[in-house]
Write an enzyme that holds these catalytic residues in place. Structure first.
Site, short mmCIF file in Angstrom:
data_model
loop_
_atom_site.label_atom_id
_atom_site.label_comp_id
_atom_site.label_asym_id
_atom_site.label_seq_id
_atom_site.Cartn_x
_atom_site.Cartn_y
_atom_site.Cartn_z
N GLY A 1 0.83 -1.20 0.00
CA GLY A 1 0.00 0.00 0.00
C GLY A 1 0.86 1.25 0.00
N CYS A 2 0.25 2.39 -0.32
CA CYS A 2 1.01 3.64 -0.45
C CYS A 2 1.52 4.14 0.90
CB CYS A 2 0.17 4.69 -1.16
SG CYS A 2 -1.49 4.92 -0.50
N PHE A 3 0.62 4.30 1.88
CA PHE A 3 1.08 4.71 3.20
C PHE A 3 2.02 3.66 3.79
CE2 PHE A 3 -2.42 7.92 4.20
CZ PHE A 3 -1.54 8.96 4.45
#
Length: 320
Positions: free
Chosen positions: A131-133
């Site tokens: 995921g990005c975070f």
């Protein structure tokens, strides 16, 4: 040339993959799959692709050598159940279906954070893109975890509106988002489990991780700040980080203050470390659509196919 297909090519991450892959010297786009926009040219949805890629989206799947799944979360499993993919095809899933539960039928999805898992990615046929975070935060914490320096971690992070996907929501309207910020999913964000899965595997003790994400009034990018109690000197910490990432081509430790524009439109992660008294703050910045999604997926493809890791990813940030 290896043939490539993108499932969900009409979304933000899918269209970013198109933009990157059309210039990649080792691949050829063969299938841009979309149920909702079948028969429409991708350049009609994203005019920035006009003259670069004018392929039609289709709802008919054809097998390819490399398949990217750019579907909403929890939809990749359903799509794979409904469509037969060649067992020799490389699958890279950009959703969260296989990050925590890696086994799916006869496929075992390798967690695709290259800075943590490159050796396993090299031989993988199935990759779960982080995921990005989760990418930005893990890259800030993993060097500390490797030295068993993590106990209580307090992290804040702000992301652009593209992190919410293409589908219009109340919190992505321009009139709401402009000149506005807000916290959301406080201490309950879906990436927390993913972060703890890897950080706890590296750190000797269990980490207490507290995360407050924020919505920003900009389109793309992520900036996170993690506060940790630590008795190491700043010089020792910088050396720790530089040694940990000495073979990482996209992670850079900055001696100067970082900002988000330094990474937007790149696959880079910039890290800055500050210290005051007994506390350190580790800042990290990435482009949520590139290092946080499509760029990292391309990086994983390059590693798995034994190509140069930076192929198709030598990008300059949008600095102004």
């Amino acid at each position: 040339m290896k043939s490539v297909g993108i499932i969900g090519a009409n979304g933000y991450t899918g269209s970013e993959l198109v933009r990157l892959l059309v210039f990649h010297p080792e691949v050829e786009l063969k299938c841009l799959f979309s149920r909702s926009n079948s028969g429409t040219k991708i350049s009609e949805i994203y005019p920035d692709l006009s003259g670069i890629c004018d392929m039609e989206l289709t709802n008919v799947f054809q097998n390819v050598d490399i398949l990217f799944l750019c579907l909403p979360h929890k939809e990749s499993q359903n799509w794979l159940l409904q469509n037969e993919v060649n067992k020799e095809s490389l699958i890279i899933d950009l959703g969260n279906d296989f990050r925590l539960e890696s086994q799916f039928g006869k496929r075992n999805f390798i967690y695709g954070l290259p800075e943590l898992n490159k050796e396993n990615i090299k031989s993988a046929k199935s990759i779960a893109n982080p995921g990005c975070f989760a990418t930005a935060i893990q890259l800030a914490l993993l060097p500390l975890a490797s030295a068993n320096l993590l106990q209580d971690v307090y992290t804040t992070g702000i992301t652009g509106s593209t992190g919410a996907g293409q589908k219009l929501q109340s919190a992505t309207h321009f009139t709401w988002r402009n000149d506005n910020i807000s916290a959301y999913k406080t201490l309950t964000h879906q990436h927390v489990e993913e972060i703890l899965m890897n950080v706890n595997a590296v750190n000797s003790g269990k980490v207490q991780f507290n995360f407050v994400p924020w919505r920003g009034d900009f389109a793309r990018g992520i900036f996170t700040s993690s506060t940790i109690k630590c008795d190491k000197t700043l010089e020792e910490l910088k050396l720790l980080f530089k040694n940990f990432y000495k073979d990482s081509l996209f992670v850079h430790i900055s001696e100067k203050p970082i900002d988000m524009k330094q990474v937007v439109n790149t696959n880079k992660c910039l890290i800055e470390i500050e210290k005051q008294g007994d506390f350190i703050v580790v800042h990290s910045a990435i482009d949520n659509l590139l290092k946080g999604a499509s760029g990292q997926a391309l990086q994983n493809m390059n590693i798995a196919m034994n190509w140069e890791e930076t192929l198709g990813l030598k990008l300059k940030p949008i600095a102004f």
